[in-house]
Motif scaffolding. Sequence first.
Motif, short mmCIF file in Angstrom:
data_model
loop_
_atom_site.label_atom_id
_atom_site.label_comp_id
_atom_site.label_asym_id
_atom_site.label_seq_id
_atom_site.Cartn_x
_atom_site.Cartn_y
_atom_site.Cartn_z
N LEU A 43 0.83 -1.21 0.00
CA LEU A 43 0.00 0.00 0.00
C LEU A 43 0.86 1.26 0.00
O LEU A 43 0.52 2.27 -0.62
N ALA A 44 1.99 1.19 0.71
CA ALA A 44 2.89 2.35 0.76
C ALA A 44 3.60 2.56 -0.58
O ALA A 44 3.84 3.68 -1.01
N ALA A 45 3.91 1.43 -1.25
CA ALA A 45 4.64 1.53 -2.52
C ALA A 45 3.73 1.79 -3.71
O ALA A 45 4.16 2.32 -4.73
N GLY A 46 2.46 1.41 -3.61
CA GLY A 46 1.53 1.59 -4.72
C GLY A 46 0.12 1.84 -4.21
O GLY A 46 -0.15 2.83 -3.55
N ASP A 47 -0.78 0.91 -4.51
CA ASP A 47 -2.15 1.01 -4.00
C ASP A 47 -2.67 -0.40 -3.74
O ASP A 47 -1.96 -1.39 -3.96
N TRP A 48 -3.92 -0.51 -3.28
CA TRP A 48 -4.43 -1.83 -2.92
C TRP A 48 -4.63 -2.71 -4.15
O TRP A 48 -4.48 -3.94 -4.10
N ARG A 49 -4.91 -2.09 -5.31
CA ARG A 49 -5.13 -2.89 -6.52
C ARG A 49 -3.83 -3.55 -6.98
O ARG A 49 -3.81 -4.74 -7.32
N SER A 50 -2.75 -2.81 -7.02
CA SER A 50 -1.46 -3.40 -7.42
C SER A 50 -1.00 -4.44 -6.40
O SER A 50 -0.39 -5.45 -6.76
N THR A 51 -1.30 -4.21 -5.13
CA THR A 51 -0.94 -5.18 -4.09
C THR A 51 -1.71 -6.48 -4.28
O THR A 51 -1.14 -7.57 -4.16
N TYR A 52 -2.99 -6.39 -4.61
CA TYR A 52 -3.79 -7.59 -4.86
C TYR A 52 -3.27 -8.36 -6.08
O TYR A 52 -3.24 -9.60 -6.07
N LEU A 53 -2.84 -7.65 -7.12
CA LEU A 53 -2.28 -8.32 -8.29
C LEU A 53 -0.99 -9.06 -7.92
O LEU A 53 -0.74 -10.18 -8.38
#
Length: 406
Positions: free
Chosen positions: A158-168
């Motif tokens: 979440l700190a590095a990107g967002d929740w969508r990229s984290t889920y991917l």
Amino acid sequence: MHPDGAYAWFRLAIAILLSTLGGVGMWSVVVVLPAVQAEFGVDRAGASLPYTLAMIGFAVGNLVVGRWVDRAGIILPVIGSALSLSAGYALAAVAPSLLVFALIQGALIGFGTAATFGPLLADVSHWFQRRRGIAIACAASGNYIAGALWPTFIKWGLAAGDWRSTYLAIAVILLVTMVPLTLLLRTRRHAGPLVRPGEAGPSGGGHGPRDLGLSPAALQGLLVLAGLACCIAMSMPQVHIVAYCVDLGYGVAPGAEMLALMMMGGIVSRLVSGVIADRFGGLVALLVGSVGQGLALALYIPFDGLTSLYVVSLVFGLSQGGIVPSYAVIVREYLPAQEAGQRIGFVIMATIFGMAIGGWMSGFIYDLTGSYTAAFLNGAAWNLVNAAVVLSLLLRDRRTRRVAMG
């Protein structure tokens, strides 16, 4: 191959890894909830829907996948779990609305996570005899290890990107790790477990190595009642400790730390309960955990200072962690081995529904009374129901064994 042998411990190590990886489905939505709420512009109740559906999917999955394991073994169900989880996280990452996101959480992520808990415990139980209790406890600890590791990774994402990229990223990780690990569990037909699905248990009969003088359906019903009751009680601190700390003026951070303390204590509790189960049986291990949980719930009422709440939370964690795995040991001790997957899954489904009902019930009682005192008392009362059921089964076990010995 022999039960409790080197290969059995190798399979247990793989099971712990799979449980830790698949356990992400229990924790990810909790961590991303604020970000999801902000993006979709909903209130906190609406943002909690994905977690609720994930738990329903997890509960139902333990039963359905457990039945599948009894028929087909563990390989296909866990590969199916990996594919379901990976697809779920990939699709959730592009969900256009909260409703779609929530449905994916329940149908793919929650359901997929189930194979890495109850069904995996059932499979592990077939490879151990003398050390079955500690083996099941170790496998069950993977779920708590997931709760310690995955939130850290998700917060970093979440700190590095967002929740969508984290889920991917989670979707890719699960696919490339869980499938190869599962394939390591393949065995030659003659090198199968102590009891294969569809075969009789070690006793050669339909009721496992011990007989309580109850039909399988009656014992299953009592275990479901016990599981429901203990987890209604268990949910009170686990679901409401943060809110309780806020009400007392301590803030959110101490409550979160107490929750983490419960989880760390829970890992220790699971391992200790496994040792107790191997020495004295699953019913004794369950009763010890139940009594400890009841005492901890009672201690929350008079001791509400900050330091004392940390101590009581640790005591609670050291008591409750071993309760759920003990049900799997009891099923293997008293019920047909060839039905272990579905019967363990059924009891675990009851415990999950107990957590859901108890969390709501405690909040409802708080709304009625304006404090958590009555909610703690309610939890303690349900805990007494659990202890009474377990004690009655333990006494019945002692009586039937005395009769059998003449």
